[in-house]
Design a protein around this motif. Structure first.
Motif, mmCIF file in Angstrom:
data_model
loop_
_atom_site.group_PDB
_atom_site.id
_atom_site.type_symbol
_atom_site.label_atom_id
_atom_site.label_comp_id
_atom_site.label_asym_id
_atom_site.label_seq_id
_atom_site.Cartn_x
_atom_site.Cartn_y
_atom_site.Cartn_z
ATOM 1 N N ILE A 1 0.873 -1.011 -0.172
ATOM 2 C CA ILE A 1 -0.057 -0.139 -0.023
ATOM 3 C C ILE A 1 0.776 1.630 -0.299
ATOM 4 C CG2 ILE A 1 -1.657 0.964 1.298
ATOM 5 C CD1 ILE A 1 -2.419 -1.103 2.372
ATOM 6 N N ILE A 2 1.775 1.224 0.817
ATOM 7 C CA ILE A 2 2.540 2.211 1.420
ATOM 8 C C ILE A 2 3.691 2.462 -0.332
ATOM 9 C CG2 ILE A 2 5.033 2.957 1.812
ATOM 10 C CD1 ILE A 2 3.949 1.192 4.299
ATOM 11 N N LYS A 3 3.829 1.254 -1.193
ATOM 12 C CA LYS A 3 4.694 1.415 -2.631
ATOM 13 C C LYS A 3 3.048 2.352 -3.890
ATOM 14 C CE LYS A 3 8.727 -1.711 -1.608
ATOM 15 N NZ LYS A 3 9.062 -2.626 -1.994
ATOM 16 N N THR A 4 2.308 2.022 -3.285
ATOM 17 C CA THR A 4 1.426 2.107 -4.957
ATOM 18 C C THR A 4 0.119 3.146 -4.524
ATOM 19 O OG1 THR A 4 0.267 0.143 -3.672
ATOM 20 C CG2 THR A 4 1.618 -0.064 -5.529
ATOM 21 N N THR A 5 -0.273 3.530 -3.395
ATOM 22 C CA THR A 5 -1.426 4.449 -2.964
ATOM 23 C C THR A 5 -0.659 5.816 -2.760
ATOM 24 O OG1 THR A 5 -3.446 5.057 -1.555
ATOM 25 C CG2 THR A 5 -0.625 4.943 -0.427
ATOM 26 N N LYS A 6 -1.687 6.790 -3.764
ATOM 27 C CA LYS A 6 -1.635 8.324 -3.725
ATOM 28 C C LYS A 6 -1.833 8.942 -2.536
ATOM 29 C CE LYS A 6 -0.276 8.156 -8.529
ATOM 30 N NZ LYS A 6 -0.532 8.405 -10.068
ATOM 31 N N ASP A 7 -2.704 8.400 -2.108
ATOM 32 C CA ASP A 7 -3.532 8.482 -0.483
ATOM 33 C C ASP A 7 -2.751 8.686 0.567
ATOM 34 O OD1 ASP A 7 -5.166 9.162 1.117
ATOM 35 O OD2 ASP A 7 -6.865 8.451 0.277
ATOM 36 N N LYS A 8 -2.718 10.233 0.127
ATOM 37 C CA LYS A 8 -1.623 10.526 1.741
ATOM 38 C C LYS A 8 -1.991 9.993 3.288
ATOM 39 C CE LYS A 8 0.429 14.947 0.112
ATOM 40 N NZ LYS A 8 0.786 16.643 0.655
ATOM 41 N N GLU A 9 -3.378 10.525 2.840
ATOM 42 C CA GLU A 9 -3.816 9.520 4.656
ATOM 43 C C GLU A 9 -3.797 8.115 5.102
ATOM 44 O OE1 GLU A 9 -8.410 9.703 6.972
ATOM 45 O OE2 GLU A 9 -7.518 10.579 4.947
ATOM 46 N N LYS A 10 -3.806 7.351 3.737
ATOM 47 C CA LYS A 10 -3.695 5.644 3.752
ATOM 48 C C LYS A 10 -2.150 4.922 3.539
ATOM 49 C CE LYS A 10 -8.087 4.744 0.542
ATOM 50 N NZ LYS A 10 -8.428 4.290 -0.349
ATOM 51 N N LYS A 11 -1.720 6.294 3.154
ATOM 52 C CA LYS A 11 -0.168 5.983 3.570
ATOM 53 C C LYS A 11 0.276 5.905 4.799
ATOM 54 C CE LYS A 11 4.681 7.265 0.925
ATOM 55 N NZ LYS A 11 4.985 7.717 0.201
ATOM 56 N N ALA A 12 -0.276 7.388 4.924
ATOM 57 C CA ALA A 12 0.228 6.702 6.558
ATOM 58 C C ALA A 12 -0.324 5.753 7.747
ATOM 59 C CB ALA A 12 -0.238 8.453 6.780
ATOM 60 N N LEU A 13 -1.476 5.575 6.944
ATOM 61 C CA LEU A 13 -2.177 4.821 8.803
ATOM 62 C C LEU A 13 -1.167 3.482 7.802
ATOM 63 C CD1 LEU A 13 -4.228 3.893 10.025
ATOM 64 C CD2 LEU A 13 -5.998 3.943 7.995
ATOM 65 N N ALA A 14 -0.724 2.860 5.990
ATOM 66 C CA ALA A 14 -0.832 1.944 5.937
ATOM 67 C C ALA A 14 0.767 2.292 6.609
ATOM 68 C CB ALA A 14 -0.277 1.593 4.523
ATOM 69 N N GLU A 15 1.871 3.328 7.258
ATOM 70 C CA GLU A 15 2.902 3.191 8.100
ATOM 71 C C GLU A 15 2.958 2.745 9.354
ATOM 72 O OE1 GLU A 15 5.329 6.208 4.450
ATOM 73 O OE2 GLU A 15 4.348 7.123 5.723
#
Length: 241
Positions: free
Chosen positions: A214-228
């Motif tokens: 998810i971190i590598k592919t999403t452009k959604d900052k909120e989803k990326k932060a949650l995945a991290e």
């Protein structure tokens, strides 16, 4: 789009079939009144009677198709209003007319899932049977939709969510979510649910790997932060930190 034209007596016949049923004798009387066919005796009379009744069968078939469509449309209107019980009833009726339509089963699954949350124990008996029954209805509806269309992404996702977050059967969700991701490789929400499923069954490395995807592919900052954040939790669990 062609309009379906039916006579008043034919409409009455259909409604009586749908609502309360009609005896064979009553049907025959109504048909005879409508078509002017009683007891043919000659070859020409038989041919004329057959032609008239064939047309009637075609009219009823077309009308039934339209009734099924109207139930589906009405169900969607109820969904817009978040009237899940009414919508569920409409989709159940629509399935009587279109029993192999995967979309109808999908919406039954959605509505039943919402109804499970409203199935409170008003009598304070301590029973959760009503809620569970709605959840199982949702499961069976999603499974039926997938049986009809194996690549039906929305049903695969809905079933995955149901298993992970409602029924507590995360292991069952995994193959369906993995199938979904072979069809739609960029489905971030499905990846998140799959990562959650892996975490719940104790496969923390697989969970972390899915969050990493998810971190590598999403452009959604909120989803990326949650995945991290969730990836760190999964790795901490994997290494006993």
């Amino acid at each position: 789009m062609k309009k379906i034209h039916i006579t008043a007596s034919l409409l009455l016949l259909i409604l009586m079939f749908v609502s309360c049923g009609l005896s064979n004798a009553a049907v025959k009387r109504l048909q005879q009144t409508e078509e002017g066919v009683s007891s043919p005796t000659t070859i020409d009379e038989y041919k004329e009677a057959i032609a008239k009744y064939e047309k009637r069968v075609a009219d009823i078939t077309l009308a039934n198709e339209q009734i099924g469509i109207w139930y589906k449309i009405l169900g969607s209107r109820y969904i817009d209003l978040k009237m899940w019980g009414e919508a569920l009833s409409c989709y159940q009726k629509a399935i009587e007319y279109y029993p192999t339509n995967q979309n109808l089963y999908y919406y039954v699954g959605v509505c039943a899932g919402y109804m499970a949350h409203s199935a409170l124990d008003y009598d304070a008996t301590g029973s959760t049977a009503k809620k569970y029954n709605y959840l199982k209805l949702s499961e069976s509806a999603y499974l039926r939709a997938i049986a009809i269309e194996s690549r039906y992404v929305r049903a695969l996702y809905g079933l995955g969510v149901l298993y992970v977050f409602e029924l507590g059967e995360s292991k069952k969700a995994i193959p369906y979510l993995k199938t979904l991701l072979t069809i739609d490789t960029g489905h971030t929400d499905a990846k998140s649910v799959l990562a959650n499923a892996y975490y719940r069954i104790g496969d923390f490395q697989a969970s972390a790997a899915m969050y990493d995807s998810i971190i590598k592919t999403t452009k959604d900052k909120e989803k990326k932060a949650l995945a991290e954040e969730n990836k760190k939790v999964a790795l901490d669990a994997a290494y006993g930190r």
